[in-house]
Design a protein around this motif. Structure first.
Motif, PDB file in Angstrom:
ATOM      1  N   LYS A  25       0.862  -1.172   0.000  1.00  0.00           N
ATOM      2  CA  LYS A  25       0.000   0.000   0.000  1.00  0.00           C
ATOM      3  C   LYS A  25       0.908   1.235   0.000  1.00  0.00           C
ATOM      4  N   ILE A  26       0.372   2.349  -0.461  1.00  0.00           N
ATOM      5  CA  ILE A  26       1.178   3.568  -0.439  1.00  0.00           C
ATOM      6  C   ILE A  26       1.590   3.900   0.992  1.00  0.00           C
ATOM      7  N   SER A  27       0.691   3.639   1.930  1.00  0.00           N
ATOM      8  CA  SER A  27       1.005   3.943   3.333  1.00  0.00           C
ATOM      9  C   SER A  27       2.177   3.119   3.855  1.00  0.00           C
ATOM     10  N   ASP A  28       2.479   1.974   3.224  1.00  0.00           N
ATOM     11  CA  ASP A  28       3.637   1.180   3.634  1.00  0.00           C
ATOM     12  C   ASP A  28       4.944   1.925   3.386  1.00  0.00           C
ATOM     13  N   LEU A  29       4.901   2.938   2.523  1.00  0.00           N
ATOM     14  CA  LEU A  29       6.102   3.704   2.189  1.00  0.00           C
ATOM     15  C   LEU A  29       6.311   4.904   3.111  1.00  0.00           C
ATOM     16  N   TYR A  30       5.376   5.134   4.049  1.00  0.00           N
ATOM     17  CA  TYR A  30       5.516   6.257   4.970  1.00  0.00           C
ATOM     18  C   TYR A  30       6.806   6.110   5.776  1.00  0.00           C
ATOM     19  N   GLY A  31       7.523   7.213   5.889  1.00  0.00           N
ATOM     20  CA  GLY A  31       8.789   7.198   6.620  1.00  0.00           C
ATOM     21  C   GLY A  31       9.979   6.792   5.774  1.00  0.00           C
ATOM     22  N   GLU A  32       9.731   6.369   4.527  1.00  0.00           N
ATOM     23  CA  GLU A  32      10.806   5.953   3.638  1.00  0.00           C
ATOM     24  C   GLU A  32      11.251   7.105   2.740  1.00  0.00           C
ATOM     25  N   THR A  33      12.462   6.971   2.187  1.00  0.00           N
ATOM     26  CA  THR A  33      12.966   7.875   1.155  1.00  0.00           C
ATOM     27  C   THR A  33      12.761   7.210  -0.194  1.00  0.00           C
ATOM     28  N   LEU A  34      12.006   7.876  -1.048  1.00  0.00           N
ATOM     29  CA  LEU A  34      11.704   7.343  -2.375  1.00  0.00           C
ATOM     30  C   LEU A  34      12.557   8.072  -3.412  1.00  0.00           C
ATOM     31  N   LEU A  35      13.371   7.326  -4.135  1.00  0.00           N
ATOM     32  CA  LEU A  35      14.166   7.879  -5.224  1.00  0.00           C
ATOM     33  C   LEU A  35      13.353   7.829  -6.510  1.00  0.00           C
ATOM     34  N   MET A  36      13.261   8.958  -7.198  1.00  0.00           N
ATOM     35  CA  MET A  36      12.580   8.998  -8.489  1.00  0.00           C
ATOM     36  C   MET A  36      13.148  10.127  -9.336  1.00  0.00           C
ATOM     37  N   VAL A  37      12.901  10.072 -10.639  1.00  0.00           N
ATOM     38  CA  VAL A  37      13.490  11.070 -11.533  1.00  0.00           C
ATOM     39  C   VAL A  37      12.962  12.457 -11.198  1.00  0.00           C
ATOM     40  N   SER A  38      13.809  13.450 -11.418  1.00  0.00           N
ATOM     41  CA  SER A  38      13.429  14.831 -11.129  1.00  0.00           C
ATOM     42  C   SER A  38      12.366  15.306 -12.108  1.00  0.00           C
ATOM     43  N   ARG A  39      11.722  16.387 -11.743  1.00  0.00           N
ATOM     44  CA  ARG A  39      10.624  16.918 -12.559  1.00  0.00           C
ATOM     45  C   ARG A  39      11.107  17.423 -13.918  1.00  0.00           C
ATOM     46  N   GLY A  40      10.137  17.512 -14.847  1.00  0.00           N
ATOM     47  CA  GLY A  40      10.382  18.258 -16.057  1.00  0.00           C
ATOM     48  C   GLY A  40      10.479  17.482 -17.342  1.00  0.00           C
ATOM     49  N   ASP A  41      10.623  16.150 -17.270  1.00  0.00           N
ATOM     50  CA  ASP A  41      10.781  15.395 -18.519  1.00  0.00           C
ATOM     51  C   ASP A  41       9.690  14.354 -18.716  1.00  0.00           C
ATOM     52  N   SER A  42       9.132  13.816 -17.632  1.00  0.00           N
ATOM     53  CA  SER A  42       8.135  12.750 -17.721  1.00  0.00           C
ATOM     54  C   SER A  42       6.815  13.208 -17.105  1.00  0.00           C
ATOM     55  N   PRO A  43       5.801  13.474 -17.915  1.00  0.00           N
ATOM     56  CA  PRO A  43       4.496  13.873 -17.362  1.00  0.00           C
ATOM     57  C   PRO A  43       3.920  12.828 -16.420  1.00  0.00           C
ATOM     58  N   LEU A  44       4.112  11.548 -16.726  1.00  0.00           N
ATOM     59  CA  LEU A  44       3.577  10.493 -15.864  1.00  0.00           C
ATOM     60  C   LEU A  44       4.245  10.519 -14.492  1.00  0.00           C
ATOM     61  N   ASN A  45       5.565  10.634 -14.476  1.00  0.00           N
ATOM     62  CA  ASN A  45       6.266  10.694 -13.190  1.00  0.00           C
ATOM     63  C   ASN A  45       5.921  11.968 -12.431  1.00  0.00           C
ATOM     64  N   ASP A  46       5.710  13.064 -13.159  1.00  0.00           N
ATOM     65  CA  ASP A  46       5.341  14.316 -12.494  1.00  0.00           C
ATOM     66  C   ASP A  46       3.968  14.196 -11.832  1.00  0.00           C
ATOM     67  N   ARG A  47       3.025  13.505 -12.492  1.00  0.00           N
ATOM     68  CA  ARG A  47       1.701  13.303 -11.871  1.00  0.00           C
ATOM     69  C   ARG A  47       1.804  12.438 -10.622  1.00  0.00           C
ATOM     70  N   LEU A  48       2.622  11.402 -10.682  1.00  0.00           N
ATOM     71  CA  LEU A  48       2.813  10.558  -9.502  1.00  0.00           C
ATOM     72  C   LEU A  48       3.446  11.360  -8.374  1.00  0.00           C
ATOM     73  N   ARG A  49       4.436  12.161  -8.696  1.00  0.00           N
ATOM     74  CA  ARG A  49       5.076  12.994  -7.676  1.00  0.00           C
ATOM     75  C   ARG A  49       4.065  13.963  -7.061  1.00  0.00           C
ATOM     76  N   ASP A  50       3.228  14.599  -7.899  1.00  0.00           N
ATOM     77  CA  ASP A  50       2.198  15.510  -7.388  1.00  0.00           C
ATOM     78  C   ASP A  50       1.282  14.796  -6.396  1.00  0.00           C
ATOM     79  N   ASP A  51       0.883  13.585  -6.755  1.00  0.00           N
ATOM     80  CA  ASP A  51      -0.007  12.800  -5.889  1.00  0.00           C
ATOM     81  C   ASP A  51       0.658  12.526  -4.544  1.00  0.00           C
ATOM     82  N   LEU A  52       1.903  12.093  -4.581  1.00  0.00           N
ATOM     83  CA  LEU A  52       2.599  11.758  -3.341  1.00  0.00           C
ATOM     84  C   LEU A  52       2.837  12.998  -2.482  1.00  0.00           C
ATOM     85  N   GLU A  53       3.250  14.095  -3.108  1.00  0.00           N
ATOM     86  CA  GLU A  53       3.528  15.306  -2.335  1.00  0.00           C
ATOM     87  C   GLU A  53       2.271  15.897  -1.722  1.00  0.00           C
ATOM     88  N   GLN A  54       1.155  15.819  -2.429  1.00  0.00           N
ATOM     89  CA  GLN A  54      -0.080  16.417  -1.935  1.00  0.00           C
ATOM     90  C   GLN A  54      -0.814  15.532  -0.929  1.00  0.00           C
TER      91      GLN A  54
END
Length: 296
Positions: free
Chosen positions: A188-217
């Protein structure tokens, strides 16, 4: 046909700045400076005058710049001539392959349509996954390679070549074998609470940017750290060394033997398919028409 550092050198000279060239090439300023320092060391020349206001070419740099432009242009024309000669006889389709972009999906398609192309042969061309130079590889689609196969949601890749989607892969996460989540079959997403998630930086992948928006919000309990825009083996090594969680794709589950890839209960996916030239020769167009027919 020439060292890809020449492309970086010409871009730096045109931009008059390492940082501006890095933005244009979509790599880090550190990577640009490292390549230029290596080039100067290898040539035994000082190519740039570095000041607080930017950089400019030395007289030696000016000379190399003029010849580099000529070499790049000449190499492109030479490849075009060679390709025309090759197309007059038996047609060879060149498909690139690497650890993260294996050619097996292409070969599976080829086995389905090869009976229509008795004059065609396949030449598999290996290349290295390197986040510093991957855009140089993509720019060789249509020159060194006729086709690459891989996951693709990169604006920088799609500017440089055409993309024919074959399907989708799920976004998962990878963790080291000794990580607390390594034994889980599904997260579950909640299983990742407290973890550091490595992912590509913003600006090149719209799909990854949407996922990042979801996680940050909605899941600020997950710390996000940037990787380079494009994965290579170094990002997997970083995940192991830091004991972090890495945003991964299901097709890359076996890239690193010290990591295990686990599905997450989200709906995020990424397309994979065939990359080919923006203006492909008739041989490539014929193959793509056959692919479209069997995929219909």
């Amino acid at each position: 046909m020439y060292h890809p550092q020449l492309n970086v050198f010409v871009c730096v000279a045109d931009c008059g700045s390492f940082s501006k060239a890095a933005e244009k090439l979509f790599i880090s300023s550190t990577a640009v400076m490292k390549q230029m320092n290596q080039m100067e060391t290898q040539l035994g020349l000082t190519l740039f005058e570095r000041t607080n206001h930017g950089i400019c070419l030395t007289s030696a740099g000016e000379s190399i710049y003029k010849d580099a432009k000529y070499m790049i242009s000449y190499a492109e024309k030479a490849l075009q001539r060679a390709r025309r000669l090759q197309e007059e006889g038996t047609c060879t389709l060149r498909v690139g392959t690497s650890l993260l972009n294996p050619c097996k999906p292409f070969m599976d398609l080829w086995n389905r349509v090869s009976d229509r192309f008795s004059r065609y042969k396949i030449n598999v061309v290996p290349f290295e996954d390197d986040h510093n130079n991957i855009l140089s590889i993509i720019e060789q689609v249509g020159e060194t390679f006729d086709f690459l196969v891989g996951v693709c949601d990169s604006a920088q890749w799609l500017k440089r070549c055409s993309f024919y989607p074959l399907g989708i892969y799920r976004k998962c996460v990878a963790v080291p074998l000794d990580h607390r989540l390594a034994g889980r079959k599904q997260l579950k997403i909640s299983d990742l609470y407290g973890e550091t998630l490595l992912m590509v930086s913003r600006g090149d992948s719209p799909l990854n940017d949407r996922l990042r928006d979801d996680l940050e919000q909605h899941h600020p309990q997950i710390r996000i750290e940037d990787t380079e825009h494009f994965y290579d083996i170094s990002v997997y090594n970083r995940c192991v060394q830091e004991g972090a969680v890495l945003l991964n794709v299901e097709c890359w589950k076996d890239v690193h033997p010290a990591l295990v890839t686990i599905p997450v209960d989200w709906e995020y996916t990424i397309p994979y398919g065939i990359l080919y030239a923006k203006n492909p020769p008739e041989t490539v167009q014929n193959f793509m028409r056959a692919v479209a027919a069997v995929q219909a």
